[in-house]
Scaffold this motif. Structure first.
Motif, PDB file in Angstrom:
ATOM      1  N   ALA A 190      19.481  -6.050  -6.494  1.00 19.19           N
ATOM      2  CA  ALA A 190      19.299  -5.119  -5.385  1.00 19.19           C
ATOM      3  C   ALA A 190      17.836  -4.857  -5.054  1.00 19.19           C
ATOM      4  CB  ALA A 190      20.011  -3.807  -5.693  1.00 19.19           C
ATOM      5  N   GLU A 191      16.999  -4.676  -6.060  1.00 17.76           N
ATOM      6  CA  GLU A 191      15.600  -4.342  -5.786  1.00 17.76           C
ATOM      7  C   GLU A 191      14.916  -5.423  -4.955  1.00 17.76           C
ATOM      8  OE1 GLU A 191      13.063  -2.371  -8.805  1.00 17.76           O
ATOM      9  OE2 GLU A 191      11.889  -4.221  -8.661  1.00 17.76           O
ATOM     10  N   SER A 192      15.150  -6.678  -5.294  1.00 20.61           N
ATOM     11  CA  SER A 192      14.552  -7.768  -4.534  1.00 20.61           C
ATOM     12  C   SER A 192      15.037  -7.759  -3.091  1.00 20.61           C
ATOM     13  CB  SER A 192      14.869  -9.114  -5.203  1.00 20.61           C
ATOM     14  OG  SER A 192      14.221 -10.168  -4.542  1.00 20.61           O
ATOM     15  N   GLN A 241       5.601  -0.792 -10.176  1.00 17.87           N
ATOM     16  CA  GLN A 241       5.825  -1.745 -11.260  1.00 17.87           C
ATOM     17  C   GLN A 241       7.301  -1.746 -11.646  1.00 17.87           C
ATOM     18  OE1 GLN A 241       3.208  -0.399 -14.430  1.00 17.87           O
ATOM     19  NE2 GLN A 241       1.600  -1.801 -13.778  1.00 17.87           N
ATOM     20  N   ASP A 242       7.799  -2.926 -11.921  1.00 22.04           N
ATOM     21  CA  ASP A 242       9.141  -3.058 -12.477  1.00 22.04           C
ATOM     22  C   ASP A 242       9.002  -3.889 -13.742  1.00 22.04           C
ATOM     23  OD1 ASP A 242      11.731  -3.402 -13.162  1.00 22.04           O
ATOM     24  OD2 ASP A 242      12.397  -4.230 -11.261  1.00 22.04           O
ATOM     25  N   GLN A 243       8.870  -3.192 -14.847  1.00 23.26           N
ATOM     26  CA  GLN A 243       8.654  -3.862 -16.117  1.00 23.26           C
ATOM     27  C   GLN A 243       9.477  -3.140 -17.176  1.00 23.26           C
ATOM     28  OE1 GLN A 243       4.456  -3.254 -15.772  1.00 23.26           O
ATOM     29  NE2 GLN A 243       4.411  -1.635 -17.294  1.00 23.26           N
ATOM     30  N   SER A 281      11.590   0.807 -12.967  1.00 23.68           N
ATOM     31  CA  SER A 281      11.911   1.255 -11.604  1.00 23.68           C
ATOM     32  C   SER A 281      13.394   1.570 -11.437  1.00 23.68           C
ATOM     33  CB  SER A 281      11.503   0.175 -10.592  1.00 23.68           C
ATOM     34  OG  SER A 281      12.214  -1.037 -10.838  1.00 23.68           O
ATOM     35  N   ASP A 282      14.121   1.669 -12.525  1.00 22.02           N
ATOM     36  CA  ASP A 282      15.557   1.918 -12.458  1.00 22.02           C
ATOM     37  C   ASP A 282      15.854   3.252 -11.772  1.00 22.02           C
ATOM     38  OD1 ASP A 282      18.360   2.670 -13.389  1.00 22.02           O
ATOM     39  OD2 ASP A 282      18.151   0.717 -14.361  1.00 22.02           O
ATOM     40  N   GLY A 283      16.876   3.259 -10.930  1.00 23.17           N
ATOM     41  CA  GLY A 283      17.258   4.489 -10.248  1.00 23.17           C
ATOM     42  C   GLY A 283      17.693   5.592 -11.180  1.00 23.17           C
ATOM     43  N   ALA A 284      18.003   5.248 -12.438  1.00 21.90           N
ATOM     44  CA  ALA A 284      18.392   6.274 -13.417  1.00 21.90           C
ATOM     45  C   ALA A 284      17.260   7.253 -13.706  1.00 21.90           C
ATOM     46  CB  ALA A 284      18.842   5.603 -14.720  1.00 21.90           C
ATOM     47  N   PHE A 285      16.024   6.860 -13.399  1.00 18.79           N
ATOM     48  CA  PHE A 285      14.899   7.760 -13.618  1.00 18.79           C
ATOM     49  C   PHE A 285      14.712   8.765 -12.475  1.00 18.79           C
ATOM     50  CE2 PHE A 285      13.158   4.088 -16.231  1.00 18.79           C
ATOM     51  CZ  PHE A 285      13.406   4.701 -17.446  1.00 18.79           C
ATOM     52  N   ALA A 286      15.463   8.603 -11.391  1.00 21.57           N
ATOM     53  CA  ALA A 286      15.331   9.506 -10.258  1.00 21.57           C
ATOM     54  C   ALA A 286      15.741  10.918 -10.667  1.00 21.57           C
ATOM     55  CB  ALA A 286      16.194   9.032  -9.096  1.00 21.57           C
ATOM     56  N   ALA A 337       0.813  -1.213   0.000  1.00 21.14           N
ATOM     57  CA  ALA A 337       0.000   0.000   0.000  1.00 21.14           C
ATOM     58  C   ALA A 337       0.851   1.270   0.000  1.00 21.14           C
ATOM     59  CB  ALA A 337      -0.928   0.001   1.208  1.00 21.14           C
ATOM     60  N   THR A 338       2.085   1.155   0.473  1.00 24.93           N
ATOM     61  CA  THR A 338       2.964   2.326   0.598  1.00 24.93           C
ATOM     62  C   THR A 338       3.805   2.562  -0.646  1.00 24.93           C
ATOM     63  OG1 THR A 338       3.125   1.814   2.958  1.00 24.93           O
ATOM     64  CG2 THR A 338       4.724   3.369   2.098  1.00 24.93           C
ATOM     65  N   LEU A 339       3.966   1.530  -1.471  1.00 25.43           N
ATOM     66  CA  LEU A 339       4.995   1.546  -2.507  1.00 25.43           C
ATOM     67  C   LEU A 339       4.419   1.824  -3.892  1.00 25.43           C
ATOM     68  CD1 LEU A 339       8.078   1.033  -2.421  1.00 25.43           C
ATOM     69  CD2 LEU A 339       7.589  -1.335  -3.037  1.00 25.43           C
ATOM     70  N   ASP A 340       4.879   2.895  -4.523  1.00 24.40           N
ATOM     71  CA  ASP A 340       4.561   3.146  -5.919  1.00 24.40           C
ATOM     72  C   ASP A 340       5.858   3.193  -6.725  1.00 24.40           C
ATOM     73  OD1 ASP A 340       5.676   5.654  -5.405  1.00 24.40           O
ATOM     74  OD2 ASP A 340       3.744   6.694  -5.366  1.00 24.40           O
ATOM     75  N   THR A 341       5.749   3.350  -8.029  1.00 26.33           N
ATOM     76  CA  THR A 341       6.952   3.288  -8.873  1.00 26.33           C
ATOM     77  C   THR A 341       7.939   4.411  -8.571  1.00 26.33           C
ATOM     78  OG1 THR A 341       5.692   2.145 -10.604  1.00 26.33           O
ATOM     79  CG2 THR A 341       7.801   3.104 -11.234  1.00 26.33           C
ATOM     80  N   PRO A 342       7.507   5.671  -8.401  1.00 29.92           N
ATOM     81  CA  PRO A 342       8.490   6.707  -8.062  1.00 29.92           C
ATOM     82  C   PRO A 342       9.258   6.406  -6.766  1.00 29.92           C
ATOM     83  CG  PRO A 342       6.476   7.732  -8.834  1.00 29.92           C
ATOM     84  CD  PRO A 342       6.181   6.269  -8.682  1.00 29.92           C
ATOM     85  N   LYS A 343       8.588   5.846  -5.782  1.00 34.20           N
ATOM     86  CA  LYS A 343       9.279   5.498  -4.536  1.00 34.20           C
ATOM     87  C   LYS A 343      10.247   4.340  -4.753  1.00 34.20           C
ATOM     88  CE  LYS A 343       5.646   7.166  -1.437  1.00 34.20           C
ATOM     89  NZ  LYS A 343       4.555   6.782  -0.503  1.00 34.20           N
ATOM     90  N   LEU A 344       9.857   3.383  -5.579  1.00 36.00           N
ATOM     91  CA  LEU A 344      10.754   2.265  -5.871  1.00 36.00           C
ATOM     92  C   LEU A 344      11.977   2.747  -6.643  1.00 36.00           C
ATOM     93  CD1 LEU A 344      11.182  -0.764  -5.569  1.00 36.00           C
ATOM     94  CD2 LEU A 344       9.810  -1.122  -7.625  1.00 36.00           C
ATOM     95  N   ILE A 345      11.783   3.698  -7.515  1.00 34.09           N
ATOM     96  CA  ILE A 345      12.918   4.304  -8.231  1.00 34.09           C
ATOM     97  C   ILE A 345      13.899   4.922  -7.242  1.00 34.09           C
ATOM     98  CG2 ILE A 345      13.554   6.262  -9.714  1.00 34.09           C
ATOM     99  CD1 ILE A 345      11.007   5.637 -11.364  1.00 34.09           C
ATOM    100  N   GLN A 346      13.377   5.659  -6.275  1.00 35.53           N
ATOM    101  CA  GLN A 346      14.251   6.298  -5.292  1.00 35.53           C
ATOM    102  C   GLN A 346      14.971   5.266  -4.428  1.00 35.53           C
ATOM    103  OE1 GLN A 346      15.120   9.438  -5.017  1.00 35.53           O
ATOM    104  NE2 GLN A 346      13.745  10.258  -6.573  1.00 35.53           N
TER     105      GLN A 346
END
Length: 334
Positions: free
Chosen positions: A143-145, A239-241, A327-332, A89-98
């Motif tokens: 790392a993400e996992s 999402q990580d796709q 979800s790559d950190g490069a999008f941060a 419920a807390t996690l969206d794609t921008p947060k996963l990117i960060q």
């Protein structure tokens, strides 16, 4: 490519075996072979720049690979599932990117990044105590996992469990361990896991059960999980796709923010697509862009899947558009 592929309908591919694949997709997994196209227009030459952005997949080429907790059914109970669902419920794609940026670029450990995120987002607030006991959270070898595994550890600890995060490796290793109860919880990806279990159940190359619609995908995933003794919690918005990235400078110069706009404005000889070698044949990559969006490119550059070669190619102006993970950190942006 962080030990996974999405070249057919999956997320932790080479990490999960040939049956598992999303990004570019096994030939024929879209149901038809993509027609050959030729680049006849001017196209859009690469534009160097540091900041990368993901073009919106506005016609839903990719299937819904939302993060979702997978639980050994014998270990599942309402409090345990509710604790894991709090993470979702807390996690969206921008947060996963960060989070990915914190580990892959800022060089924090997965544990530290997860603890900082959990504190900032009040993940443990309101979590009810469960029956307790020992829980092993398995994490794949990227790392993400591992970050997700640490977030699950934090939530389950708040629910009264004694929790250890154990790096297991690829899906071919951890999925049987999850079924047997050797580990109890694993962070998963909805479309990828649905196709993995579907293929394991039916053998061969069965028709896909996942979809761009997350509700359809989760329904199919839970049906497969019932057969395998695996229970799934709620999917996160994260999402990580596969995503097709350009530099911000490219997007600004040519006025593109969606894949439809890319096809309309940039089909032609100057456009260079970069990605893994399989991209030229897989229906979720170059053939998918051709079939779904009508994009034609002048050149394909064989690089890697979501890795440093593709990101460097975008940033140094060698390729116009490249396949990397959403979800790559490069999008941060910071």
């Amino acid at each position: 490519m962080r030990a996974r592929t999405r070249l057919a309908i999956g997320a932790i591919g080479a990490v999960a075996g040939a049956a598992l694949l999303t990004g570019c997709g096994d030939a024929g997994s879209s149901g038809t072979d993509a027609p050959a196209t030729s680049a006849s227009g001017a196209g859009c030459a690469p534009v160097a720049g540091k900041q990368l952005i993901a073009l919106q997949d506005d016609k839903k080429l990719q299937n819904s690979d939302n993060v979702i907790p997978a639980v050994n059914s014998k270990a599942a109970n309402p409090q345990l599932i509710a604790a894991l669902d709090k993470v979702s419920a807390t996690l969206d794609t921008p947060k996963l990117i960060q989070l990915n940026k914190a580990v892959n670029e800022d060089r924090k450990t997965a544990k530290v990044a997860a603890e900082e995120f959990a504190s900032a987002n009040n993940i443990t607030a309101g979590i009810a105590k469960g029956p307790g006991g020992d829980i092993v959270v398995g994490a794949a070898n990227f790392a993400e996992s591992q970050i997700l595994g640490e977030l699950y550890r934090i939530a389950l600890t708040a629910a009264g469990y004694q929790v250890k995060v154990q790096q297991i490796g690829n899906r071919e290793l951890y999925e049987p361990a999850l079924q047997k109860g050797e580990i109890q919880v694993v962070p998963e990806y909805a479309a990828t896991m649905a196709e993995f279990l579907n293929t394991k159940d039916k053998g061969g190359t069965p028709p896909p059960v996942s979809s761009p619609d997350i509700n359809t995908t989760v329904t199919a995933l839970k049906a497969q999980g019932d057969k395998a003794g695996i229970t799934f919690g709620a999917p996160a918005a994260a999402q990580d796709q596969n995503a097709f990235a350009v530099t911000q400078a490219f997007a600004d110069k040519y006025g593109v923010r969606t894949l439809s706009e890319l096809a309309a404005k940039c089909s032609g000889s100057a456009t260079v697509l970069g990605g893994p070698p399989e991209c030229e044949q897989r229906p979720f990559c170059k053939p998918g862009l051709e079939k779904t969006y009508g994009l034609s490119v002048g050149k394909f550059s064989s690089l890697d899947q979501g890795g440093p070669l593709t990101k460097s190619g975008l940033r140094d102006g060698s390729i116009s558009v490249g396949l990397i993970f959403s979800s790559d950190g490069a999008f941060a942006t910071s």
